[in-house]
Structure formats: structure tokens, C-alpha cells
Design a protein around this motif. Structure first.
Motif, short mmCIF file in Angstrom:
data_model
loop_
_atom_site.label_atom_id
_atom_site.label_comp_id
_atom_site.label_asym_id
_atom_site.label_seq_id
_atom_site.Cartn_x
_atom_site.Cartn_y
_atom_site.Cartn_z
N VAL A 13 0.83 -1.39 -0.38
CA VAL A 13 -0.12 -0.26 0.42
C VAL A 13 0.37 1.21 0.04
O VAL A 13 1.01 2.55 -0.99
CB VAL A 13 -1.03 -0.16 1.27
CG1 VAL A 13 -1.97 1.00 1.24
CG2 VAL A 13 -2.28 -1.43 1.12
N VAL A 14 1.54 1.39 0.96
CA VAL A 14 2.56 2.38 0.76
C VAL A 14 3.09 2.30 -0.33
O VAL A 14 3.68 3.74 -0.98
CB VAL A 14 3.60 1.95 2.32
CG1 VAL A 14 4.71 3.06 2.24
CG2 VAL A 14 3.30 2.23 3.68
N ALA A 15 4.36 1.70 -1.21
CA ALA A 15 4.72 1.87 -2.36
C ALA A 15 4.05 2.31 -3.52
O ALA A 15 4.79 2.41 -4.34
CB ALA A 15 5.85 0.14 -2.10
N GLY A 16 2.67 1.72 -3.49
CA GLY A 16 1.99 1.73 -4.75
C GLY A 16 2.73 1.27 -6.20
O GLY A 16 1.83 1.07 -6.79
N GLU A 17 2.73 -0.19 -5.35
CA GLU A 17 3.24 -1.54 -6.19
C GLU A 17 3.91 -2.41 -5.23
O GLU A 17 3.49 -2.84 -4.10
CB GLU A 17 4.54 -0.82 -7.26
CG GLU A 17 5.69 -0.69 -6.15
CD GLU A 17 7.02 -0.38 -7.21
OE1 GLU A 17 7.05 -0.86 -8.38
OE2 GLU A 17 6.82 0.78 -7.29
N SER A 18 3.32 -4.09 -5.95
CA SER A 18 3.54 -5.28 -5.44
C SER A 18 4.88 -6.16 -5.54
O SER A 18 5.22 -6.32 -4.23
CB SER A 18 3.06 -6.24 -6.81
OG SER A 18 3.99 -6.27 -7.78
N LEU A 19 5.89 -4.48 -5.84
CA LEU A 19 7.07 -5.16 -4.92
C LEU A 19 7.63 -6.77 -5.15
O LEU A 19 7.64 -7.62 -3.94
CB LEU A 19 7.52 -4.76 -3.27
CG LEU A 19 7.47 -3.31 -3.70
CD1 LEU A 19 7.41 -2.70 -1.73
CD2 LEU A 19 8.71 -2.22 -4.43
N GLU A 20 7.35 -7.25 -6.05
CA GLU A 20 7.30 -8.39 -6.09
C GLU A 20 8.80 -8.92 -6.35
O GLU A 20 9.13 -10.08 -5.67
CB GLU A 20 7.22 -9.05 -7.33
CG GLU A 20 5.16 -9.38 -7.93
CD GLU A 20 4.80 -9.83 -6.73
OE1 GLU A 20 5.52 -11.28 -6.50
OE2 GLU A 20 3.51 -10.06 -6.29
N ALA A 21 9.89 -8.25 -6.81
CA ALA A 21 10.82 -8.52 -6.60
C ALA A 21 11.77 -8.45 -5.56
O ALA A 21 12.43 -9.36 -5.13
CB ALA A 21 12.16 -7.25 -7.25
N LEU A 22 11.39 -8.37 -4.58
CA LEU A 22 11.53 -7.77 -3.02
C LEU A 22 10.98 -9.37 -2.05
O LEU A 22 11.97 -10.04 -2.05
CB LEU A 22 11.24 -6.61 -2.61
CG LEU A 22 11.70 -6.78 -0.82
CD1 LEU A 22 12.48 -6.57 -0.62
CD2 LEU A 22 11.16 -5.21 0.25
N SER A 23 9.79 -9.68 -2.91
CA SER A 23 9.43 -11.09 -2.21
C SER A 23 10.22 -11.86 -2.92
O SER A 23 10.22 -12.84 -2.27
CB SER A 23 8.02 -11.39 -2.08
OG SER A 23 6.81 -10.21 -2.01
N THR A 24 10.86 -12.10 -3.62
CA THR A 24 11.16 -13.28 -4.35
C THR A 24 12.93 -13.62 -3.66
O THR A 24 13.40 -14.33 -3.36
CB THR A 24 10.82 -12.67 -6.06
OG1 THR A 24 10.10 -12.72 -6.37
CG2 THR A 24 12.06 -13.65 -6.14
N ALA A 25 13.46 -12.01 -3.61
CA ALA A 25 14.85 -11.98 -2.73
C ALA A 25 14.45 -12.14 -1.67
O ALA A 25 15.48 -13.62 -0.71
CB ALA A 25 15.11 -10.53 -2.78
#
Length: 230
Positions: free
Chosen positions: A185-197
Motif C-alpha cells: 500500500v505504501v509503495a503503491g506497487e506489488s514489489l514482487e522482486a522484494l518478495s522473491t529476494a
């Protein structure tokens, strides 16, 4: 929870009960482990709450704790029950997260009625976010093109960033969400790369550095939002 993690925690709890006896007040699992959401890079976080700390008794639990640290990435805090309120104020973001996400493995719940002062949360939120920014900048410089190390840096930043995002939304008066959802919500995007890392400990070639730089920018924007909170 994986069987090996459960068994390791059972051994730690049994050893703590035997070693500390009547001085043991609680053993509390917190964070992603308490939600059965551990990933490949996750630490297993434990708080052992004691009436008193005796070195001779602590020595009796050492081997089990050291083995669990190596086997399941166990990180253990030994906290006196008289220190709970002071620790919650000094490390407000961590203990607000502990209060939301914990599971009592032995004894009573030391955090059931914990109150973290709003002023302490604001102060600590600023400190944690600034520390993240400074540490990630250092890692951009020192790790260079070591992509594996940069992936670890991003994965290690995920937990604090998610906890900070949850606190930020709460302080802004928004509805409670999980730390992971809060960061999206804060980032305004899913941040899939962070989850993958965090979940796999690896990223496609050439993507680790841009992710770390993105996290620096995100932490800076979060700091600006904290500064606007009255």
C-alpha cells in the motif's frame, strides 16, 4: 511451520524451562514465524522473558540455542519482565510489531496489555527508516556488483520496511493490515522482486541493484510521510 523448525523450537523451550526454572516467565515466538510465514531468508525470532538473569543458568541453555541459531536461523532475545515496558518504548516499532504478531510457546503472554506510546513510535520510526537508508546506501557502495550480496541486503531490509509501513499506516489512521500488505500500500506497487529476494534468496541478473535503490527511495518517502504526522 516446517517440522524441523517446530522440533528445534520445542528443544529450545524445553531447555529454557529446565535451565531457568521458576525464573522463566514466557517464551514468545514473533514475526513471520508466529504467522507460519517463514521464507528461505527469514530469521526465527524468539523472546525469552525472565524474572532474573543468572549466567550459570543461561550457560545450561547455550548449546541448544547456538545449535538452533545455526540450524534454523534462530535469533533469541533474553528480556527481563521488568524491562518489557522500557524496551517497548526504546524499540517501539519492533515491539508494536511483536504485539501484533506473536505466539506464546511457554508461560503467560507478556505483551497482552502492552502499550507503546505514540511519541515513542514516531521517534523510533524515524530512526529505523533513517538507519535503513544509510545502511542501504553503504551497501550500494561497498557491495558494488556483488549481486548475491545485494539480494541479501534487500531481503534483510524487507522485514524492517514492512514493519515500518504497518506502523506508518496505523499512525495515519488507516485500517490495520499485515506488514507485507502495508508495504505494498505504501509503495503503491506489488514489489514482487522484494518478495522473491526474501523467499528464494535470488533474483534475475542485473535486478538486485535497482531493487536496493528502489528501497532507498521508498524509505526516504516513508520518512517524509512520518515527518508530516502531527
Amino acid at each position: 511451520m516446517e517440522e524441523r523448525i517446530r522440533l528445534a523450537l520445542d528443544r529450545v523451550v524445553a531447555s529454557a524451562k529446565e535451565a531457568f526454572g521458576e525464573d522463566l516467565r514466557s517464551v514468545v515466538l514473533y514475526g513471520s514465524g508466529a504467522e507460519d510465514a517463514l521464507r528461505a531468508t527469514s530469521d526465527v525470532n524468539l523472546i525469552v522473558v525472565l524474572r532474573a538473569f543468572d549466567e550459570a543458568r543461561a550457560a545450561r541453555v547455550r548449546d541448544v540455542v547456538v545449535l538452533a541459531a545455526a540450524a534454523i536461523r534462530l535469533r533469541t532475545m533474553f528480556l527481563l519482565e521488568s524491562e518489557v515496558a522500557e524496551a517497548a518504548e526504546a524499540f517501539a516499532v519492533k515491539f508494536e510489531d511483536v504485539q501484533r504478531r506473536h505466539r506464546v510457546l511457554a508461560g503467560t503472554d507478556p505483551f497482552a496489555n502492552l502499550h507503546v506510546p505514540r511519541e515513542a513510535l514516531l521517534r523510533r520510526l524515524k530512526q529505523v527508516l533513517l538507519n535503513l537508508v544509510l545502511r542501504l546506501r553503504e551497501q550500494v557502495v561497498t557491495l558494488g556488483d556483488d549481486e548475491a550480496a545485494l539480494v541479501r541486503a534487500a531481503a534483510e531490509a524487507a522485514g524492517p520496511l514492512r514493519a515500518c509501513a504497518a506502523e506508518l499506516l496505523g499512525l495515519e489512521g488507516q485500517a490495520p493490515r499485515s506488514p507485507r500488505e502495508s508495504l505494498v500500500v505504501v509503495a503503491g506497487e506489488s514489489l514482487e522482486a522484494l518478495s522473491t529476494a526474501r523467499e528464494t534468496g535470488a533474483l534475475p541478473s542485473g535486478t538486485a541493484l535497482p531493487l536496493v535503490l528502489k528501497l532507498i527511495g521508498l524509505a526516504d518517502r516513508m520518512r517524509a510521510r512520518v515527518a508530516r504526522i502531527a
